[in-house]
Design a protein around this motif. Sequence first.
Motif, PDB file in Angstrom:
ATOM      1  N   HIS A 141       1.023  -1.001  -0.160  1.00 32.76           N
ATOM      2  CA  HIS A 141      -0.095  -0.086  -0.163  1.00 32.76           C
ATOM      3  C   HIS A 141       0.884   1.210   0.046  1.00 32.76           C
ATOM      4  O   HIS A 141       0.598   2.158  -0.536  1.00 32.76           O
ATOM      5  CB  HIS A 141      -1.111   0.213   1.074  1.00 32.76           C
ATOM      6  N   ASN A 142       1.992   1.228   0.659  1.00 30.48           N
ATOM      7  CA  ASN A 142       3.032   2.337   0.799  1.00 30.48           C
ATOM      8  C   ASN A 142       3.391   2.653  -0.869  1.00 30.48           C
ATOM      9  O   ASN A 142       3.384   3.671  -1.196  1.00 30.48           O
ATOM     10  CB  ASN A 142       3.922   2.208   1.947  1.00 30.48           C
ATOM     11  N   PHE A 143       3.834   1.585  -1.290  1.00 29.25           N
ATOM     12  CA  PHE A 143       4.421   1.590  -2.718  1.00 29.25           C
ATOM     13  C   PHE A 143       3.291   2.274  -3.613  1.00 29.25           C
ATOM     14  O   PHE A 143       3.827   3.163  -4.383  1.00 29.25           O
ATOM     15  CB  PHE A 143       4.653   0.202  -3.241  1.00 29.25           C
ATOM     16  N   VAL A 144       1.785   2.014  -3.367  1.00 30.16           N
ATOM     17  CA  VAL A 144       0.925   2.526  -4.272  1.00 30.16           C
ATOM     18  C   VAL A 144       0.637   3.889  -4.004  1.00 30.16           C
ATOM     19  O   VAL A 144       0.463   4.949  -4.882  1.00 30.16           O
ATOM     20  CB  VAL A 144      -0.412   1.705  -4.088  1.00 30.16           C
ATOM     21  N   GLU A 145       0.939   4.454  -2.766  1.00 26.52           N
ATOM     22  CA  GLU A 145       0.602   5.669  -2.274  1.00 26.52           C
ATOM     23  C   GLU A 145       1.950   6.623  -2.724  1.00 26.52           C
ATOM     24  O   GLU A 145       1.628   7.797  -3.361  1.00 26.52           O
ATOM     25  CB  GLU A 145       0.839   5.704  -0.591  1.00 26.52           C
ATOM     26  N   ASP A 185      13.004   0.506  -6.021  1.00 24.43           N
ATOM     27  CA  ASP A 185      14.546   0.122  -5.615  1.00 24.43           C
ATOM     28  C   ASP A 185      14.752   1.098  -4.266  1.00 24.43           C
ATOM     29  O   ASP A 185      15.649   0.728  -3.533  1.00 24.43           O
ATOM     30  CB  ASP A 185      15.536   0.351  -6.586  1.00 24.43           C
ATOM     31  N   GLU A 186      14.109   2.152  -4.054  1.00 23.29           N
ATOM     32  CA  GLU A 186      14.399   2.925  -3.066  1.00 23.29           C
ATOM     33  C   GLU A 186      13.585   2.485  -1.710  1.00 23.29           C
ATOM     34  O   GLU A 186      14.007   2.546  -0.713  1.00 23.29           O
ATOM     35  CB  GLU A 186      13.830   4.440  -3.288  1.00 23.29           C
ATOM     36  N   ILE A 187      12.529   1.513  -2.098  1.00 21.22           N
ATOM     37  CA  ILE A 187      11.928   0.814  -0.915  1.00 21.22           C
ATOM     38  C   ILE A 187      12.387  -0.392  -0.533  1.00 21.22           C
ATOM     39  O   ILE A 187      12.447  -0.900   0.560  1.00 21.22           O
ATOM     40  CB  ILE A 187      10.081   0.670  -1.353  1.00 21.22           C
ATOM     41  N   ILE A 188      12.720  -1.277  -1.576  1.00 18.25           N
ATOM     42  CA  ILE A 188      13.268  -2.860  -1.240  1.00 18.25           C
ATOM     43  C   ILE A 188      14.679  -2.709  -1.790  1.00 18.25           C
ATOM     44  O   ILE A 188      15.141  -2.478  -2.959  1.00 18.25           O
ATOM     45  CB  ILE A 188      12.326  -3.597  -1.892  1.00 18.25           C
ATOM     46  N   LEU A 189      15.587  -3.416  -0.946  1.00 20.37           N
ATOM     47  CA  LEU A 189      16.876  -3.458  -1.443  1.00 20.37           C
ATOM     48  C   LEU A 189      17.377  -4.931  -0.950  1.00 20.37           C
ATOM     49  O   LEU A 189      17.313  -5.378   0.168  1.00 20.37           O
ATOM     50  CB  LEU A 189      17.994  -2.446  -0.515  1.00 20.37           C
ATOM     51  N   ASN A 190      17.692  -5.554  -2.031  1.00 21.27           N
ATOM     52  CA  ASN A 190      17.998  -7.079  -1.918  1.00 21.27           C
ATOM     53  C   ASN A 190      17.011  -8.099  -0.841  1.00 21.27           C
ATOM     54  O   ASN A 190      17.466  -8.815  -0.047  1.00 21.27           O
ATOM     55  CB  ASN A 190      19.476  -7.163  -1.191  1.00 21.27           C
ATOM     56  N   GLY A 191      15.877  -7.666  -1.356  1.00 20.32           N
ATOM     57  CA  GLY A 191      14.786  -8.545  -0.598  1.00 20.32           C
ATOM     58  C   GLY A 191      14.406  -7.850   0.810  1.00 20.32           C
ATOM     59  O   GLY A 191      13.566  -8.450   1.410  1.00 20.32           O
ATOM     60  N   THR A 192      14.722  -6.796   1.133  1.00 20.65           N
ATOM     61  CA  THR A 192      14.567  -6.098   2.421  1.00 20.65           C
ATOM     62  C   THR A 192      14.141  -4.757   2.299  1.00 20.65           C
ATOM     63  O   THR A 192      14.601  -4.055   1.470  1.00 20.65           O
ATOM     64  CB  THR A 192      15.737  -5.985   3.229  1.00 20.65           C
ATOM     65  N   ALA A 193      12.986  -4.640   3.045  1.00 23.33           N
ATOM     66  CA  ALA A 193      12.293  -3.110   3.098  1.00 23.33           C
ATOM     67  C   ALA A 193      13.175  -2.259   3.776  1.00 23.33           C
ATOM     68  O   ALA A 193      13.713  -2.544   4.914  1.00 23.33           O
ATOM     69  CB  ALA A 193      10.996  -3.073   3.502  1.00 23.33           C
ATOM     70  N   VAL A 194      13.539  -1.203   3.161  1.00 23.97           N
ATOM     71  CA  VAL A 194      14.732  -0.416   3.807  1.00 23.97           C
ATOM     72  C   VAL A 194      14.080   1.225   3.949  1.00 23.97           C
ATOM     73  O   VAL A 194      14.787   1.820   4.630  1.00 23.97           O
ATOM     74  CB  VAL A 194      15.910  -0.067   2.988  1.00 23.97           C
TER      75      VAL A 194
END
Length: 145
Positions: free
Chosen positions: A85-89, A115-124
């Motif tokens: 949901h954050n990604f869509v927002e 890529d700003e939200i997820i890095l190497n499979g982890t939410a950052v």
Amino acid sequence: MIKFFLIVNKQGQTRLSRYYECFEVQRRTLLESDVIKLCLSRSKDQCSFIEYKDFKLVYRQYAALFIVVGIDEYENEMAVFELIHNFVEVLDKYFSRVSELDLMFNLDKVHIILDEIILNGTAVETNKSRILSPLLVLDKIGDTG
């Protein structure tokens, strides 16, 4: 850990795919086909978490698009549900009411946001302003150049 992130339309066409684990092309194709069939066949009343093979699927539907995230058994489903949901927002904030066409014609920008939200499979990152700042800088450079 997040294994993959997919955006799919109601016709079953993949609009974006990002893998955070090595999958050979043939396995990706089969995986996407199975995942798309599973998610599209479910009603709105059913749970958005699905056990699938060796991982879990978390999905959300926004109008004609489904966002599906594959996670391992240790990842928190609700956290991923909210991450979607954050990604869509963030997309809505950048594109002002994002549509499937926005995704198709600005795929590079959507990848930058992801890529700003997820890095190497982890939410950052979850802060919308911080997520958009690199993209806004690129837009400014493009406008002046």
